[in-house]
Design a protein around this motif. Structure first.
Motif, PDB file in Angstrom:
ATOM      1  N   HIS A  97      11.500  10.089   3.037  1.00  0.00           N
ATOM      2  CA  HIS A  97      10.791  10.902   2.075  1.00  0.00           C
ATOM      3  C   HIS A  97      10.283   9.473   0.994  1.00  0.00           C
ATOM      4  CE1 HIS A  97      11.061  14.957   2.926  1.00  0.00           C
ATOM      5  NE2 HIS A  97      12.122  14.728   3.426  1.00  0.00           N
ATOM      6  N   TRP A  98      11.299   8.616   0.738  1.00  0.00           N
ATOM      7  CA  TRP A  98      11.185   7.585  -0.363  1.00  0.00           C
ATOM      8  C   TRP A  98      10.373   6.606   0.266  1.00  0.00           C
ATOM      9  CZ3 TRP A  98      17.137   6.453  -0.438  1.00  0.00           C
ATOM     10  CH2 TRP A  98      17.775   7.657  -0.533  1.00  0.00           C
ATOM     11  N   ALA A  99      10.261   6.560   1.570  1.00  0.00           N
ATOM     12  CA  ALA A  99       9.413   5.480   2.406  1.00  0.00           C
ATOM     13  C   ALA A  99       7.849   6.004   2.363  1.00  0.00           C
ATOM     14  CB  ALA A  99      10.037   5.258   3.693  1.00  0.00           C
ATOM     15  N   PHE A 100       8.017   7.234   2.431  1.00  0.00           N
ATOM     16  CA  PHE A 100       6.430   7.802   2.534  1.00  0.00           C
ATOM     17  C   PHE A 100       5.718   7.677   1.159  1.00  0.00           C
ATOM     18  CE2 PHE A 100       3.790  11.320   1.930  1.00  0.00           C
ATOM     19  CZ  PHE A 100       2.960  11.121   2.695  1.00  0.00           C
ATOM     20  N   ILE A 101       6.466   8.083   0.066  1.00  0.00           N
ATOM     21  CA  ILE A 101       5.935   7.820  -1.352  1.00  0.00           C
ATOM     22  C   ILE A 101       5.501   6.356  -1.648  1.00  0.00           C
ATOM     23  CG2 ILE A 101       6.307   7.993  -3.763  1.00  0.00           C
ATOM     24  CD1 ILE A 101       5.715  10.605  -2.164  1.00  0.00           C
TER      25      ILE A 101
ATOM     26  N   GLY B 136       4.783  -0.451  -4.578  1.00  0.00           N
ATOM     27  CA  GLY B 136       5.318   0.786  -3.569  1.00  0.00           C
ATOM     28  C   GLY B 136       7.020   0.817  -3.205  1.00  0.00           C
ATOM     29  N   ILE B 137       7.463  -0.566  -3.426  1.00  0.00           N
ATOM     30  CA  ILE B 137       9.012  -0.572  -3.401  1.00  0.00           C
ATOM     31  C   ILE B 137       9.562   0.055  -4.633  1.00  0.00           C
ATOM     32  CG2 ILE B 137      10.849  -2.481  -3.886  1.00  0.00           C
ATOM     33  CD1 ILE B 137       9.918  -2.140  -0.881  1.00  0.00           C
ATOM     34  N   ILE B 138       9.024  -0.094  -5.772  1.00  0.00           N
ATOM     35  CA  ILE B 138       9.433   0.502  -7.182  1.00  0.00           C
ATOM     36  C   ILE B 138       9.311   1.856  -7.181  1.00  0.00           C
ATOM     37  CG2 ILE B 138       9.337   0.556  -9.741  1.00  0.00           C
ATOM     38  CD1 ILE B 138       8.252  -2.309  -9.492  1.00  0.00           C
ATOM     39  N   ALA B 139       8.257   2.286  -6.693  1.00  0.00           N
ATOM     40  CA  ALA B 139       8.283   4.058  -6.355  1.00  0.00           C
ATOM     41  C   ALA B 139       9.071   4.625  -5.453  1.00  0.00           C
ATOM     42  CB  ALA B 139       6.622   4.207  -6.068  1.00  0.00           C
ATOM     43  N   ALA B 140       9.656   3.851  -4.339  1.00  0.00           N
ATOM     44  CA  ALA B 140      10.661   4.473  -3.491  1.00  0.00           C
ATOM     45  C   ALA B 140      11.786   4.418  -4.028  1.00  0.00           C
ATOM     46  CB  ALA B 140      10.624   3.520  -2.279  1.00  0.00           C
ATOM     47  N   ILE B 141      12.203   3.408  -5.045  1.00  0.00           N
ATOM     48  CA  ILE B 141      13.363   3.375  -5.640  1.00  0.00           C
ATOM     49  C   ILE B 141      13.534   4.355  -6.851  1.00  0.00           C
ATOM     50  CG2 ILE B 141      14.722   2.012  -7.084  1.00  0.00           C
ATOM     51  CD1 ILE B 141      13.818  -0.650  -5.703  1.00  0.00           C
ATOM     52  N   ALA B 142      12.119   4.476  -7.208  1.00  0.00           N
ATOM     53  CA  ALA B 142      12.216   5.685  -8.561  1.00  0.00           C
ATOM     54  C   ALA B 142      12.670   7.036  -7.716  1.00  0.00           C
ATOM     55  CB  ALA B 142      10.913   5.391  -9.148  1.00  0.00           C
TER      56      ALA B 142
ATOM     57  N   ALA C  37       6.025   7.106   7.784  1.00  0.00           N
ATOM     58  CA  ALA C  37       6.830   6.599   6.670  1.00  0.00           C
ATOM     59  C   ALA C  37       7.705   5.257   7.393  1.00  0.00           C
ATOM     60  CB  ALA C  37       7.572   7.486   5.800  1.00  0.00           C
ATOM     61  N   TYR C  38       8.076   5.650   8.529  1.00  0.00           N
ATOM     62  CA  TYR C  38       9.003   4.678   9.037  1.00  0.00           C
ATOM     63  C   TYR C  38       8.241   3.521   9.802  1.00  0.00           C
ATOM     64  CZ  TYR C  38      13.133   6.725   7.864  1.00  0.00           C
ATOM     65  OH  TYR C  38      14.629   7.344   7.300  1.00  0.00           O
TER      66      TYR C  38
END
Length: 463
Positions: free
Chosen positions: A128-132, A146-152, A90-91
């Motif tokens: 976790h957010w970065a992974f999704i 990808g960015i919006i999914a992490a924000i969501a 993720a990182y």
């Protein structure tokens, strides 16, 4: 961004967070001596929980549980190599590179517009957010998705952290703390749904918790004693073929004693952590009071703070035993949970135990369901994960003939599939923001979802 990640990697949470807290308290005007004591106690508590107790216990359990699985001799195509690989992956992506500053900015904005009362201090678990987000990016090819999914998922965790805050604080005895942690909140949706179902059929009236067991069974109701005997049972099942050997009984009894030690020592480390946060909480409250606000700001932390609860331990250990046959006989499962078999049941149990207020029977049923969902999501998403690690060139552990797999808990799986549908993804962000606004206006309505009945002091502090 790379500097922040390097600092986190070099120092670790138990050192870096106290430094951040110390600086933060000094900026807020706390006296240096008081800020230093606060930071040290936070570091001691975190080191006790995250660096010493959790790795000790989860490592203690990994061998017998792995032996239980391996002895079945059944091959499954996707092999679990542990959450640490997921975090590293993720990182290692472009989304992972910006997730920490982006996550902090979004959190601060949400606090500023009063959409949340949670300030997340648990920077490490932004992974976790970065992974999704990364999974969505490499599956769809869209960086924006990808960015919006992490924000969501961040927004959802802020919302659910606020919704569960009073129940978690009351049940786990964690004043001023919220748990916006994707692993700990992984089973929250299932827990809320089944709480409604179990109330309708009367299952919640069967009050089986560590306290009632203690009253009825005396010494055998003590949480330390329960942990000892359940761990011994796991050891007997795992090492039964060598049960006649004295060395086997040494391992079994050591497993029991180690589990009992973990249960006994866990509250000690938690007490140190909370004592450290007391000064920061007091300072934030006093500053808000000076500006005429009764608002209560909670500090978002890792679900590790809740793992050592006696009811959580009992439910998780029982779930671990049940997970072994699930791995081999659950229709549709293609995922061999190994490295996280001693981790996932404990973190998924947190919301189930809290939502059912320590009712072991209800929490156990819900936790088993969440583990089953985890196995199915892991089976479905492991090919996409394998594609992700191949694309970014991550060095993989040797898995022999098996393919690399990912332990995907329910919340992660839900947001991954939401992220694959642009319209659904955007709609989900809008809905979550609407829920955050609604909660800020009438929090008591949402607290009922997780079994918490509002008191006058709760309503006053959220005006």
């Amino acid at each position: 961004m790379d500097i922040i990640q390097n600092f986190m990697k070099i120092f670790g949470a138990a050192v870096l967070l106290p430094i951040i807290i110390f600086i933060f308290e000094i900026i807020l005007g706390t006296k240096p001596a008081k800020a230093l004591r606060s930071a040290i106690y936070i570091g001691v508590g975190l080191a006790g929980l995250v660096t010493v107790l959790n790795p000790f216990f989860l490592g203690l359990m990994s061998k017998p549980i792995t032996d239980m699985v391996v002895q079945r001799g059944i091959q499954l195509p996707y092999l679990d190599t542990g959450w640490a690989l997921l975090a590293a992956v993720a990182y290692s992506t472009t989304i992972g590179a910006i997730i920490i500053p982006m996550g902090i900015i979004i959190n601060v904005i949400m606090i500023g517009i009063k959409f949340t009362d949670t300030l997340i201090l648990d920077l490490w678990n932004f992974w976790h957010w970065a992974f999704i987000g990364s999974m969505v990016y490499y599956t769809t090819g869209s960086y924006i998705y990808g960015i919006i999914a992490a924000i969501a998922i961040e927004l959802f965790l802020l919302w659910i952290g606020d919704v569960t805050a009073p129940q978690f604080q009351k049940f786990f005895k964690l004043p001023g703390i919220t748990i916006p942690h994707a692993s700990a909140q992984g089973g929250i949706i299932v827990a809320i749904i089944f709480r409604w179902i179990f109330e309708k059929i009367g299952l919640t009236k069967i009050n089986v918790n560590s306290e009632t067991i203690r009253r009825k069974f005396g010494i055998f109701g003590d949480s330390v004693v329960i942990g000892f005997f359940v761990a011994v049972l796991i050891g007997v099942i795992a090492w039964f073929p060598e049960i006649e050997q004295l060395t086997t009984w040494s391992r079994i009894l050591a497993l029991g004693m180690g589990t009992g030690s973990f249960i006994y020592l866990y509250p000690k480390a938690t007490t140190a952590l909370l004592e450290g946060f007391a000064a920061l909480s007091e300072k934030v409250r006093s500053l808000l009071a000076k500006h005429g606000s009764k608002r209560k700001i909670n500090f978002g932390m890792d679900g590790a703070l809740c793992v050592g609860n006696p009811d959580n331990i009992t439910v998780a250990l029982l779930t671990m035993i049940t997970t072994v046959p699930l791995i081999f006989f659950l229709p549709g499962n293609r995922f061999l949970m190994m490295a996280d078999l001693g981790v996932t049941p404990f973190f998924l149990a947190i919301t189930a135990v809290a939502v059912f207020n320590g009712n072991i029977l209800c929490a156990y049923i819900v936790n088993v369901i969440n583990v089953a969902i985890t196995l199915l999501f892991s089976s479905a998403m492991s090919p996409a994960f394998a594609n992700l690690v191949t694309n970014i060139g991550t060095k993989l552990p040797d898995t022999g003939a098996a393919m690399i797999g990912a332990d995907i808990r329910p919340l992660h799986g839900i947001f991954y599939y939401i992220g694959l549908q642009p319209v659904v993804l955007v709609a989900s962000v809008v809905v979550i923001l609407a829920l955050m606004y609604a909660r800020s206006k009438n929090p008591a309505v949402f607290w009922k979802l997780v079994g918490y009945k509002a008191e006058s002091k709760d309503i006053d502090t959220n005006k």
